[in-house]
Design an enzyme around this catalytic site. Structure first.
Site, short mmCIF file in Angstrom:
data_model
loop_
_atom_site.label_atom_id
_atom_site.label_comp_id
_atom_site.label_asym_id
_atom_site.label_seq_id
_atom_site.Cartn_x
_atom_site.Cartn_y
_atom_site.Cartn_z
N TRP A 101 47.23 41.53 30.98
CA TRP A 101 46.23 42.14 31.79
C TRP A 101 46.34 42.96 32.95
O TRP A 101 45.77 43.23 33.28
CB TRP A 101 45.81 40.16 32.97
CG TRP A 101 45.39 39.11 31.68
CD1 TRP A 101 46.44 37.90 31.55
CD2 TRP A 101 44.33 39.45 31.61
NE1 TRP A 101 44.92 36.93 30.58
CE2 TRP A 101 44.03 37.64 30.53
CE3 TRP A 101 43.23 40.21 31.81
CZ2 TRP A 101 42.10 37.10 30.24
CZ3 TRP A 101 41.78 39.58 31.03
CH2 TRP A 101 41.61 38.33 30.36
N ASP A 171 47.58 40.00 40.95
CA ASP A 171 46.57 39.63 40.39
C ASP A 171 47.36 37.80 39.91
O ASP A 171 48.08 37.80 39.53
CB ASP A 171 46.54 39.41 38.55
CG ASP A 171 45.58 39.07 37.91
OD1 ASP A 171 45.11 37.83 38.33
OD2 ASP A 171 45.04 39.11 36.69
N LYS A 195 41.41 29.36 36.33
CA LYS A 195 42.20 28.72 35.76
C LYS A 195 42.42 27.19 36.56
O LYS A 195 43.80 26.16 35.98
CB LYS A 195 43.38 29.50 36.06
CG LYS A 195 42.90 31.08 35.55
CD LYS A 195 42.79 30.74 33.84
CE LYS A 195 42.46 32.43 33.33
NZ LYS A 195 42.97 33.70 33.26
C1 LIG Z 1 42.20 34.74 32.74
C2 LIG Z 1 43.02 36.27 33.65
C3 LIG Z 1 42.62 37.33 33.94
C4 LIG Z 1 40.77 37.27 33.71
O1 LIG Z 1 40.11 36.46 33.82
P1 LIG Z 1 38.04 36.52 34.48
O2 LIG Z 1 37.31 35.98 35.16
O3 LIG Z 1 38.14 36.13 32.79
O4 LIG Z 1 38.24 38.11 34.19
C5 LIG Z 1 43.14 38.33 34.67
N1 LIG Z 1 44.27 38.01 34.76
C6 LIG Z 1 44.86 37.00 34.52
C7 LIG Z 1 46.10 36.86 34.80
C8 LIG Z 1 44.10 35.74 34.07
O5 LIG Z 1 45.06 34.41 33.92
#
Ligand SMILES: *Cc1c(COP(=O)(O)O)cnc(C)c1O
Length: 358
Positions: A101, A171, A195
């Site tokens: 990511w 993030d 999540k």
């Molecule tokens: C799941 C995840 C993403 C991707 O998220 P989307 O909503 O599918 O774009 C990005 N960063 C992290 C840390 C994730 O766990």
């Protein structure tokens, strides 16, 4: 109705109390005579929902008043572009590469400016958080980006880098609301909801006021934070049902004592699993102990055939979605806020039995 223990990395387990409440309100919300899904996003009822969702998130995370809270479409992945479009004014940003990511976020930012990779843990398949040397940070960078919890590998930053005046951007998709974070340490936080908050469809952005309002030329209206701030996340139709679900989860968390209480619960859950991994003769954790995630626990037996047998038999025992990410294999148990302690205990018991039989 039978529910399994769902260890999916995302979309992921939700509190059953929240699902039950949503079920009760599905056909007719309170006195509105219609479902949330059928309701105008400009209605008074939905206005209350999005306002109180924001207010509850502010309380849960102790968000200072000079930060805006946004509910947007496009997942965390859209933020990989939206952040540089809004923040990369001098055209430079620092990134720590701790997984897929972070890599994707850096690749996207590189379309808008210069990306300085200050450190990476790619040499050992992202099994640790690299030591950071502040001497390698660019003091003139527009922002400094980290992925605070690495969903795929199961590592997390246990302390935040000191970036001085450079805004720290993170993030937080897989660890938001799982442990106490000091929001004032960040310039911007973003997270996909699926999540640790609610269903897929909404992404949360928490952004400091001085960082909005100077987008790069050509930035689409929908990618301008200021537009969403001025319109209170109602510039266009927000993902109304996902916002409503997030609100129910925030309520659930507040009823349980908020983030510090759930953090303690999460630490206990994670310890159950890690303590067993440390004494097991069959299973072992895959990341450095000091960097272990509270949310995503990665482990292997060392034999892909045994791993596959374990995943299959666990599924038959009602412990599902334990496969590691397609890029790494092995096993991964995601134990987000809504995973009860009983689920983790059932997993550890099953691992013990499997170990004796194999
Ligand atoms: C799941 C995840 C993403 C991707 O998220 P989307 O909503 O599918 O774009 C990005 N960063 C992290 C840390 C994730 O766990």
């Amino acid at each position: 109705m039978d529910r399994v223990y769902n260890f999916s990395a995302g979309p992921a387990v939700l509190p059953v109390e929240v699902l039950e409440k949503a079920q009760k309100q599905l056909i007719a919300y309170e006195t509105a005579g219609m479902s949330i899904m059928e309701m105008s996003h400009r209605s008074a009822a939905f206005g209350e929902i999005i306002e109180s969702a924001q207010e509850m998130l502010r309380r849960l995370m102790n968000i200072p008043s000079n930060y805006h809270v946004l509910f947007l479409h496009g997942g965390a992945s859209s933020q990989f572009s939206m952040v540089p479009m809004n923040l990369m004014r001098q055209g430079k940003a620092d990134f720590v590469i701790t997984g897929q990511w972070a890599k994707k976020a850096a690749e996207e930012a590189a379309r808008y400016g210069q990306v300085n990779k200050v450190a990476s843990s790619a040499d050992r398949t992202f099994a640790y958080i690299p030591e950071l040397d502040p001497g390698t940070f660019d003091p003139d960078a527009d922002y400094f980006h980290i992925t605070v919890n690495n969903t795929i590998y199961g590592t997390r930053f246990t302390s935040l880098p000191d970036t001085g005046k450079v805004p720290l951007v993170t993030d937080m998709s897989s660890s938001i609301l799982s442990e106490v974070y000091d929001v004032s340490r960040f310039g911007l936080i973003y997270a996909g909801a699926q999540k640790n908050i609610g269903p897929a469809g909404v992404a949360i952005v928490i952004v400091r006021d001085d960082l909005i309002g100077a987008t790069l030329p050509g930035t689409p209206t929908m990618f301008d934070y200021k537009v969403h701030v001025e319109n209170k996340s109602l510039y266009n139709t927000p993902p109304t049902f996902a916002v409503y679900m997030a609100k129910l989860v925030f309520e659930w968390l507040l009823e349980r004592g908020g983030v510090s209480a759930i953090q303690q619960h999460n630490e206990e859950k994670a310890a159950l699993l890690y303590d067993f991994l440390d004494i097991s003769k069959l299973f072992r954790g895959t990341v450095d102990k000091k960097d272990r995630s509270l949310m995503n626990v990665s482990f292997v037996t060392g034999n892909p055939d045994v791993d596959a047998k374990f995943i299959k038999e666990a599924k038959q025992a009602g412990l599902v979605n334990l496969s590691g990410h397609r890029s790494v294999g092995g096993m991964r148990a995601s134990i987000y806020n809504a995973m009860p302690r009983e689920g983790v205990m059932a997993l550890v018991d099953f691992m013990k039995t499997f170990e004796m039989q194999n």
